[in-house]
Scaffold this active site. Structure first.
Site, PDB file in Angstrom:
ATOM      1  N   THR A  18      63.946  10.397  59.130  1.00  0.00           N
ATOM      2  CA  THR A  18      63.677  11.765  59.580  1.00  0.00           C
ATOM      3  C   THR A  18      62.618  12.479  58.743  1.00  0.00           C
ATOM      4  O   THR A  18      62.300  13.638  59.014  1.00  0.00           O
ATOM      5  CB  THR A  18      64.979  12.598  59.560  1.00  0.00           C
ATOM      6  OG1 THR A  18      65.514  12.601  58.230  1.00  0.00           O
ATOM      7  CG2 THR A  18      66.009  12.016  60.513  1.00  0.00           C
ATOM      8  N   GLY A  19      62.066  11.810  57.742  1.00  0.00           N
ATOM      9  CA  GLY A  19      61.033  12.436  56.920  1.00  0.00           C
ATOM     10  C   GLY A  19      59.678  12.411  57.594  1.00  0.00           C
ATOM     11  O   GLY A  19      59.512  11.918  58.718  1.00  0.00           O
ATOM     12  N   ARG A  46      72.609  15.017  55.758  1.00  0.00           N
ATOM     13  CA  ARG A  46      72.185  16.226  56.468  1.00  0.00           C
ATOM     14  C   ARG A  46      71.619  15.909  57.848  1.00  0.00           C
ATOM     15  O   ARG A  46      71.702  16.722  58.766  1.00  0.00           O
ATOM     16  CB  ARG A  46      71.140  16.993  55.654  1.00  0.00           C
ATOM     17  CG  ARG A  46      71.621  17.519  54.330  1.00  0.00           C
ATOM     18  CD  ARG A  46      70.572  18.434  53.705  1.00  0.00           C
ATOM     19  NE  ARG A  46      69.283  17.770  53.583  1.00  0.00           N
ATOM     20  CZ  ARG A  46      68.927  17.006  52.566  1.00  0.00           C
ATOM     21  NH1 ARG A  46      69.791  16.795  51.571  1.00  0.00           N
ATOM     22  NH2 ARG A  46      67.728  16.446  52.517  1.00  0.00           N
ATOM     23  N   CYS A 139      49.385   6.361  48.830  1.00  0.00           N
ATOM     24  CA  CYS A 139      48.499   6.547  49.977  1.00  0.00           C
ATOM     25  C   CYS A 139      47.034   6.650  49.581  1.00  0.00           C
ATOM     26  O   CYS A 139      46.147   6.327  50.382  1.00  0.00           O
ATOM     27  CB  CYS A 139      48.926   7.765  50.781  1.00  0.00           C
ATOM     28  SG  CYS A 139      49.286   9.233  49.805  1.00  0.00           S
ATOM     29  N   SER A 169      49.395  17.398  52.111  1.00  0.00           N
ATOM     30  CA  SER A 169      50.569  16.626  52.525  1.00  0.00           C
ATOM     31  C   SER A 169      50.860  15.471  51.585  1.00  0.00           C
ATOM     32  O   SER A 169      51.876  14.782  51.755  1.00  0.00           O
ATOM     33  CB  SER A 169      50.402  16.116  53.958  1.00  0.00           C
ATOM     34  OG  SER A 169      49.170  15.430  54.119  1.00  0.00           O
ATOM     35  N   HIS A 264      43.413  11.875  53.210  1.00  0.00           N
ATOM     36  CA  HIS A 264      42.838  11.743  51.872  1.00  0.00           C
ATOM     37  C   HIS A 264      41.421  11.195  51.978  1.00  0.00           C
ATOM     38  O   HIS A 264      41.129  10.319  52.805  1.00  0.00           O
ATOM     39  CB  HIS A 264      43.652  10.763  51.032  1.00  0.00           C
ATOM     40  CG  HIS A 264      44.997  11.271  50.625  1.00  0.00           C
ATOM     41  ND1 HIS A 264      45.351  12.592  50.713  1.00  0.00           N
ATOM     42  CD2 HIS A 264      46.077  10.619  50.116  1.00  0.00           C
ATOM     43  CE1 HIS A 264      46.589  12.730  50.271  1.00  0.00           C
ATOM     44  NE2 HIS A 264      47.050  11.554  49.904  1.00  0.00           N
TER      45      HIS A 264
END
Length: 362
Positions: A18-19, A46, A139, A169, A264
Site C-alpha cells: 500500500t506504499g 493499518r 533509486c 519523493s 531524479h
C-alpha cells in the site's frame, strides 16, 4: 528419456503493497508479462482488509504476520517494499520458509552475502543467494547505472563523478506532501529574491528536508558522515562499485534535492581507459536495455524529470566528450524514482528469480 516441463507458476508476496512504491508495482504487475500464480498483498495492520486491484481482480491486503506467508515455500518470491527496519525483521522469517526475497530497502545493501542487483547490468548475480535475499540499490543509483554500465562494457570505466538533482519523493509521501505545502505558501508571491524570505514564509515546516525546498535547492540528502560526506553520497558510491564489480573505482557524489515531485536527475562525468567518441557512445546508449536516448539540443530535445515522470526507462541526453580529456564523457540522465528507481527494478529482479523455477527436468 529427458523432458522439460513447466512447473506451476510461482507465488508472489508483495510486502508494503500500500506504499508509494507498492502502488506503482501493482500497476506494473497488471501491465507486464504474467509470470505469477497467486499474488498476496501484505502491509501493516493499518492497511489490512483493504482491497486493491491487481491483474483485473481485487485482492485483500493481509496484515504483516507470519500467517500472511502460510503456504509459501521454495520456488516462491517475496518483494519487500518496506523501510529497512521492517525488511531486516521479516526477510529472514520469509527465507526460512525457502521463499526467495527481493528487498528494495537499505537493510541488506552492504551485506556481502546478499547480491546487489540491477537486472540490466548484473542480473546474473541474482542467481547466487547465500542468504536467500537479493537487494536492490537506491533509486539514484538505479537511475544512472544502466547507462554507466553500458558505457563501462564498451570503454572500461576508471573514474566517476556525479551530481544528483533528487525529487522530493525521495523522502516518500512525506517529502511530496511537504513540497506541495511549501509551494502553496509561496505561490503568487514575490518571494525568493531577498535573503531568508522563503525560509521565513515556510517557517518550521521543512518536512523531511534540511531547508525549505520550494523555490530552492538543498545540497544535502542523508545523514552526516566523516569529512562532511552524507550517508546517501557514500551509499551511491558503494553501490556503484558493487554493481559494476569495481571495488576500487574512484567515485565522487554530491547529492542535491530540487523542487521536483517525481524524477531524479544526474549529471555524470565518466572517465575510461580508452579514448571515447561521442557518436559511438550514443550508439552504445541507444542499444542499452532500460535506456532511452534523447539527445538533440539544437532542436531543444533532451530529457527532463517532468517528461520522465510516470515512465519506466532511464532517459539520457547531453552526451558529449569532455573538452579537456579525450577519455571522459559527460551526460545527463533522469528517471522516475518510483518506477525505474524502485518498483521496476524490484519487479524485474523478481522475474529473473521466477525464471529459475519455471522449468524442471524429468
Amino acid at each position: 528419456m529427458t523432458a522439460t516441463r513447466s512447473t506451476p507458476p510461482p507465488a508472489l508476496a508483495v510486502v508494503g503493497a500500500t506504499g508509494a512504491v507498492g502502488s506503482v508495482l501493482l500497476r506494473m504487475l497488471s501491465q507486464r508479462a504474467d509470470v505469477w500464480g497467486d499474488i498476496r498483498l501484505i502491509a501493516s495492520s493499518r492497511s489490512a482488509g483493504r482491497r486493491l486491484a491487481v491483474r483485473a481482480e481485487e485482492i485483500e491486503v493481509l496484515a504483516l504476520t507470519e500467517d500472511a506467508f502460510e503456504g509459501l515455500g521454495e520456488g516462491d518470491v517475496a518483494l519487500f517494499l518496506t523501510p529497512a527496519e521492517v525488511s531486516a525483521r521479516w526477510a529472514p522469517v520469509v527465507t526460512a520458509r525457502g521463499v526467495a526475497v527481493v528487498d528494495q530497502s537499505a537493510a541488506f545493501r552492504e551485506d556481502l552475502e546478499v547480491p546487489l542487483v540491477v537486472p540490466e547490468v548484473n542480473g546474473h548475480a541474482a542467481r547466487t543467494r547465500p542468504r536467500g535475499i537479493v537487494a536492490g540499490p537506491d533509486c539514484v543509483t538505479v537511475a544512472m547505472i544502466a547507462a554507466v554500465g553500458a558505457l563501462h562494457a564498451e570503454y572500461a570505466l576508471t573514474e566517476l563523478a556525479v551530481s544528483t538533482y533528487q525529487a522530493a519523493s525521495a523522502a516518500g509521501r512525506a517529502g511530496s506532501e511537504a513540497l506541495r505545502r511549501q509551494l502553496s505558501l509561496v505561490a503568487g508571491t514575490a518571494l525568493g529574491e531577498q535573503p531568508g524570505d522563503v525560509r521565513r514564509a515556510v517557517g518550521e515546516d521543512t518536512g523531511p528536508f534540511a531547508a525549505p525546498l520550494a523555490l530552492n535547492v538543498v545540497p544535502w540528502s542523508g545523514e552526516l558522515r566523516e569529512d562532511g560526506w552524507s550517508s546517501h553520497e557514500l551509499a551511491v558510491r558503494a553501490q556503484t562499485r558493487r554493481i559494476l564489480d569495481l571495488a576500487e573505482l574512484p567515485v565522487a557524489v554530491t547529492c542535491v534535492l530540487v523542487p521536483v515531485l517525481a524524477g531524479h536527475s544526474l549529471t555524470v562525468r565518466a572517465r575510461f581507459e580508452a579514448e571515447v567518441d561521442a557518436g559511438r557512445a550514443r550508439e552504445v546508449l541507444e542499444a542499452a536495455p532500460g535506456v532511452v536516448l534523447v539527445d538533440d539540443p539544437a532542436a531543444g530535445e533532451f530529457p527532463t524529470p517532468s517528461d520522465a515522470a510516470g515512465t519506466d526507462p532511464a532517459w539520457v541526453g547531453r552526451v558529449r566528450r569532455s573538452l579537456d580529456d579525450p577519455r571522459s564523457l559527460e551526460f545527463f540522465v533522469c528517471a522516475d524514482n518510483l518506477h525505474q528507481g524502485a518498483a521496476l527494478n524490484a519487479a524485474r529482479t523478481a522475474e529473473l528469480i521466477a525464471d529459475e523455477f519455471r522449468y524442471f527436468t524429468l
